[in-house]
Design a protein around this motif. Structure first.
Motif, PDB file in Angstrom:
ATOM      1  N   ASN A 169     -26.984   0.019 -25.243  1.00  0.00           N
ATOM      2  CA  ASN A 169     -28.059  -0.966 -25.232  1.00  0.00           C
ATOM      3  C   ASN A 169     -29.252  -0.534 -24.383  1.00  0.00           C
ATOM      4  OD1 ASN A 169     -26.565  -2.631 -26.887  1.00  0.00           O
ATOM      5  ND2 ASN A 169     -25.701  -3.804 -25.192  1.00  0.00           N
ATOM      6  N   ARG A 170     -29.075   0.491 -23.565  1.00  0.00           N
ATOM      7  CA  ARG A 170     -30.161   0.991 -22.725  1.00  0.00           C
ATOM      8  C   ARG A 170     -30.705   2.327 -23.208  1.00  0.00           C
ATOM      9  NH1 ARG A 170     -27.124  -2.413 -20.440  1.00  0.00           N
ATOM     10  NH2 ARG A 170     -27.804  -3.759 -18.711  1.00  0.00           N
ATOM     11  N   THR A 171     -30.246   2.783 -24.340  1.00  0.00           N
ATOM     12  CA  THR A 171     -30.708   4.053 -24.891  1.00  0.00           C
ATOM     13  C   THR A 171     -32.029   3.871 -25.637  1.00  0.00           C
ATOM     14  OG1 THR A 171     -28.427   4.845 -25.155  1.00  0.00           O
ATOM     15  CG2 THR A 171     -30.127   5.939 -26.467  1.00  0.00           C
ATOM     16  N   GLN A 201     -34.282   7.031 -18.505  1.00  0.00           N
ATOM     17  CA  GLN A 201     -34.076   7.266 -19.928  1.00  0.00           C
ATOM     18  C   GLN A 201     -33.482   8.643 -20.171  1.00  0.00           C
ATOM     19  OE1 GLN A 201     -37.612   6.513 -22.181  1.00  0.00           O
ATOM     20  NE2 GLN A 201     -37.546   4.309 -21.838  1.00  0.00           N
ATOM     21  N   HIS A 203     -23.015  -1.014 -22.303  1.00  0.00           N
ATOM     22  CA  HIS A 203     -24.034  -0.843 -21.261  1.00  0.00           C
ATOM     23  C   HIS A 203     -24.916   0.366 -21.563  1.00  0.00           C
ATOM     24  CE1 HIS A 203     -25.701  -1.038 -17.173  1.00  0.00           C
ATOM     25  NE2 HIS A 203     -25.617   0.278 -17.174  1.00  0.00           N
ATOM     26  N   GLN A 204     -24.291   1.489 -21.956  1.00  0.00           N
ATOM     27  CA  GLN A 204     -25.065   2.715 -22.204  1.00  0.00           C
ATOM     28  C   GLN A 204     -25.896   2.613 -23.479  1.00  0.00           C
ATOM     29  OE1 GLN A 204     -22.805   6.560 -21.326  1.00  0.00           O
ATOM     30  NE2 GLN A 204     -21.134   5.063 -21.292  1.00  0.00           N
ATOM     31  N   GLU A 213     -24.964 -10.566 -20.064  1.00  0.00           N
ATOM     32  CA  GLU A 213     -26.140  -9.864 -20.570  1.00  0.00           C
ATOM     33  C   GLU A 213     -27.384 -10.699 -20.329  1.00  0.00           C
ATOM     34  OE1 GLU A 213     -27.624  -8.506 -24.937  1.00  0.00           O
ATOM     35  OE2 GLU A 213     -25.663  -7.778 -24.275  1.00  0.00           O
ATOM     36  N   VAL A 252     -29.787   8.622 -19.513  1.00  0.00           N
ATOM     37  CA  VAL A 252     -29.015   7.979 -20.568  1.00  0.00           C
ATOM     38  C   VAL A 252     -28.845   8.907 -21.762  1.00  0.00           C
ATOM     39  CG1 VAL A 252     -28.982   6.081 -22.216  1.00  0.00           C
ATOM     40  CG2 VAL A 252     -29.638   5.654 -19.863  1.00  0.00           C
ATOM     41  N   LYS A 290     -33.319 -10.914 -23.142  1.00  0.00           N
ATOM     42  CA  LYS A 290     -34.291  -9.842 -23.316  1.00  0.00           C
ATOM     43  C   LYS A 290     -35.607 -10.404 -23.798  1.00  0.00           C
ATOM     44  CE  LYS A 290     -31.025  -6.120 -24.257  1.00  0.00           C
ATOM     45  NZ  LYS A 290     -30.634  -5.066 -25.197  1.00  0.00           N
TER      46      LYS A 290
END
Length: 293
Positions: free
Chosen positions: A155-157, A3, A152-153, A283, A6, A286
């Motif tokens: 959605n993972r923040t 985390q 990608h970045q 994707e 990111v 989730k």
């Protein structure tokens, strides 16, 4: 550790642990068991332009100065030539006063308007439409490799959206780098915060991309164009009027961006399809957000 890696890429990133933005609430789940969850705060923020009260907006309460500046700029109440001398926030009164060197043309004709957290209708919408007449968007390129890297970045923040839900996010990007990530209960507020940051920091818009988690509505298209940003991208879908306006003004509009899939309904000529589709993963599904509404 992942985390931190990111969020370190951002100039401004969400802070889901900020104490004033969420509140712990106890309820019962579908089995009747007690459950504690985080819910997003809403508080009123009244914006003044010099001595004139302009609007009261419902907001989560972060970056009030950027929100006030961006709102006034996107509504056309602050023109390019207006000299902003001060932006003053009173935390006890929840009031922001934006001061200019001279009186603006909007102060005498505006009456008080209240904007809620609802996402469908903005304030002074007619004035925003009039502002599109002179807008010419730059012919900036958009590589599909940038789109996939950004998705990608972002959605993972870590974000309030992932922690508590019931919120929208908007990210200012340059090529494949996300720069500023703002969240709020209304997507118009999140966009206005970015506009305020750009105005405050004198950031150019011609080479930027705006990414949003919300629907691509007419208001989102208009605000993006008024900021001078030529590309608007979303994980969500479109409205017909949003598409129509984007096509009229030449804004690149990309929606339903998930995994390797997206749909472009306007401004496709900016796209440079340089990504190898075989190298882009679909994707994954989730699971439900822990504690989200």
């Amino acid at each position: 550790m992942a985390q931190l890696d990111v969020t370190s890429n951002y100039l401004i990133a969400p802070d889901p642990d900020a104490p004033r933005l969420t509140r712990k609430v106890t309820g019962k789940d579908h089995n009747g068991d007690a459950i504690d969850i985080n819910v997003v705060e809403e508080r009123p923020l009244t914006i003044y332009l010099n001595s004139q009260e302009i609007v009261t907006a419902m907001t989560i309460g972060d970056y009030p100065e950027y929100l006030a500046l961006g709102f006034l700029r996107n509504q056309g109440m602050l023109a390019d030539g207006d000299d902003v001398t001060a932006v003053q926030f009173d935390e006890e009164l929840d009031v922001v006063v934006v001061r200019t060197a001279s009186k603006t043309t909007f102060e005498d004709k505006l009456k008080k308007k209240t904007r809620t957290s609802g996402c469908a209708v903005g304030t002074v919408f007619g004035d925003m439409m009039e502002g599109l007449d002179g807008v010419t968007l730059p012919d900036a390129p958009l590589r599909t490799s940038w789109l996939y890297a950004l998705s990608h970045q972002i959605n993972r923040t870590p974000s309030l959206y992932l922690d508590a839900g019931a919120i929208h996010g908007t990210v200012l990007c340059q090529q494949d780098r996300p720069l500023v990530y703002m969240e709020d209960v209304g997507r118009h507020n999140a966009v206005d915060k970015i506009a305020g940051w750009m105005l405050s920091e004198n950031v150019a818009a011609a080479d930027k991309i705006l990414y949003t988690t919300g629907r691509l509505t007419s208001e989102m298209v208009i605000k993006t164009a008024l900021m001078g940003i030529p590309i608007l991208v979303s994980r969500s879908g479109f409205t017909a009027w949003g598409v129509e306006i984007a096509q009229q003004i030449g804004l690149t509009l990309i929606g339903r961006m998930k995994g390797k899939r997206f749909i472009c309904l306007s401004g496709e000529t900016r796209l440079i399809r340089d990504a190898d589709q075989d190298q882009i993963p679909d994707e994954p599904q989730k699971s439900a957000r822990k504690g989200a509404l």
